[in-house]
Design an enzyme around this catalytic site. Sequence first.
Site, PDB file in Angstrom:
ATOM      1  CG  HIS A   1      -1.904   0.971   1.402  1.00  0.00           C
ATOM      2  ND1 HIS A   1      -1.648   2.265   1.779  1.00  0.00           N
ATOM      3  CD2 HIS A   1      -3.253   0.890   1.237  1.00  0.00           C
ATOM      4  CE1 HIS A   1      -2.781   2.942   1.838  1.00  0.00           C
ATOM      5  NE2 HIS A   1      -3.777   2.128   1.504  1.00  0.00           N
TER       6      HIS A   1
ATOM      7  CG  ASP B   1       0.601  -2.364   6.166  1.00  0.00           C
ATOM      8  OD1 ASP B   1      -0.303  -2.427   7.024  1.00  0.00           O
ATOM      9  OD2 ASP B   1       0.488  -1.732   5.102  1.00  0.00           O
TER      10      ASP B   1
ATOM     11  CD  GLN C   1      -6.774  -4.622   3.938  1.00  0.00           C
ATOM     12  OE1 GLN C   1      -7.738  -5.366   4.135  1.00  0.00           O
ATOM     13  NE2 GLN C   1      -6.928  -3.337   3.684  1.00  0.00           N
TER      14      GLN C   1
ATOM     15  CE  LYS D   1      -7.298  -0.373   6.245  1.00  0.00           C
ATOM     16  NZ  LYS D   1      -7.925   0.119   5.028  1.00  0.00           N
TER      17      LYS D   1
ATOM     18  CB  CYS E   1      -3.676   3.307  -1.519  1.00  0.00           C
ATOM     19  SG  CYS E   1      -4.918   4.543  -1.130  1.00  0.00           S
TER      20      CYS E   1
HETATM   21  C1  LIG Z   1      -2.351  -2.797   3.509  1.00  0.00           C
HETATM   22  C2  LIG Z   1      -2.692  -1.432   4.003  1.00  0.00           C
HETATM   23  N1  LIG Z   1      -1.754  -0.693   4.598  1.00  0.00           N
HETATM   24  C3  LIG Z   1      -2.002   0.526   5.074  1.00  0.00           C
HETATM   25  C4  LIG Z   1      -3.240   1.100   4.927  1.00  0.00           C
HETATM   26  C5  LIG Z   1      -3.481   2.465   5.447  1.00  0.00           C
HETATM   27  O1  LIG Z   1      -4.443   2.447   6.445  1.00  0.00           O
HETATM   28  P1  LIG Z   1      -5.042   3.800   7.015  1.00  0.00           P
HETATM   29  O2  LIG Z   1      -5.601   4.546   5.833  1.00  0.00           O
HETATM   30  O3  LIG Z   1      -6.071   3.358   7.973  1.00  0.00           O
HETATM   31  O4  LIG Z   1      -3.912   4.524   7.638  1.00  0.00           O
HETATM   32  C6  LIG Z   1      -4.263   0.379   4.295  1.00  0.00           C
HETATM   33  C7  LIG Z   1      -5.589   0.973   4.079  1.00  0.00           C
HETATM   34  O5  LIG Z   1      -6.288   0.658   3.158  1.00  0.00           O
HETATM   35  C8  LIG Z   1      -3.974  -0.923   3.835  1.00  0.00           C
HETATM   36  O6  LIG Z   1      -4.911  -1.658   3.226  1.00  0.00           O
END
Ligand SMILES: Cc1ncc(COP(=O)(O)O)c(C=O)c1O
Length: 416
Positions: free
Chosen positions: A128, A204, A207, A230, A372
């Site tokens: 992401h 990270d 998900q 999430k 993203c």
């Molecule tokens: C794999 C992953 N990393 C990071 C993020 C960023 O999360 P946030 O927008 O809640 O900071 C997301 C959000 O879609 C994500 O799917």
Amino acid sequence: MGNNSHDAGLSVYRDEFPVLQKLVHGKSIHYLDSANSSQKPNSVIDAMSAFMRESYSPVGGSSHLLAVDANDMYQEARKKVATFINAYSNNEIIFTKNATEALNLVAHSWGRANLGEGDIIVLTHMEHHANIVPWQILAKEKGFTIRWVPLTADYQLDLSVLPELLKGAKAFSFTAMSNVLGTINPNRELCAAAHAAGAIAIVDGCQSVPHIVTDVQAMGADLLAFSGHKMCGPTGIGVLWGREALLQAMPPFLGGGNMISEVGLDGFTSAPLPNKFEAGTPPIVEVIGLGAAIDFINQVGMGAIRQHEIDLSRYAYQEFTSRFGGDVTIYGPTDPALRGATFSFSVRDIHPHDVSEVLNEHNVYVRAGHHCTKPLHKLLDTASTVRASMYLYSTKSDVDALMDALDGVYEIFVPR
Ligand SMILES: Cc1ncc(COP(=O)(O)O)c(C=O)c1O
């Protein structure tokens, strides 16, 4: 509520989510955008509302009764998070705004202190932007190199080249589960590979934490970032977990109140963990909400959630292929054991935004775009995809509604 007899599993919990009871044009809605953000159960809404109505107080600085009680609740939520991911101690839980802020914290604190000219970090092609751009910002300033783990044809990380890529690296930062492909990575193996190369493992978990059991000790990670919104919690709250010794060695990220022990005209000393990384008035209400979300998820059971999503994935895959065959391209593993219930796909050459527009008319709420992950979409050779993503409250009826709505897409774009 799922209206088909084949909706067993966790559909009973669906009643707990007020938004999912909503009717639009007199019909049920089908929320398939959970990888973006999840819906909220009554218990989370009620816990936040009750706290604001009955117990609200700031948690730092004041020692009156309300502040002491609020602080107890705040620290109790920290304990729930620590237990949920099997952290070594509560002090390892840092509350942030979201996963993005947690990853920026890591880049700007650990990265700024440890990376320079000639250094290497390793990311993957399925990251992401939140796990790409903070490193790119810092690389521009510090002059280190970023290497990328490529993907195999079946949407897995190509582990055959990992040892070579990790040679000389100081950090390996990777997503535990792809927000586009649904791929669940072999996270324990990836952490071990990082350590074997002398690198730290940054995960990270945005998900993965809501969907699969997370045990940071068993995984062997050094740092883990995730978002509350999430996993049935509110927006505005994220978590950075890190090994205590590592967090202690990292310089503070944001400066201000709450994160200091001493301040003079000639400088400051940092507060002990976790306050060192929690500058300013924290998101108290949101932390209480996250604690309630963890209670809710624990009540459902992480094992049951995972099994439910395996069943949904199997069903969705079967329906996609039996009803649309080669017209639908699914970007992600076929085996439900290797994936979460997140399906990114394209339908013939119909633009994903057109598809999502028609699905919206059928009360089927998906997301179209690059999610993203522009570098990943470049690799997939498409600018955007349609993404249908499920969670514990999703049902086979949601999948059926998606398929029926895709028939509606055909009626408009593929005259037969
Ligand atoms: C794999 C992953 N990393 C990071 C993020 C960023 O999360 P946030 O927008 O809640 O900071 C997301 C959000 O879609 C994500 O799917």
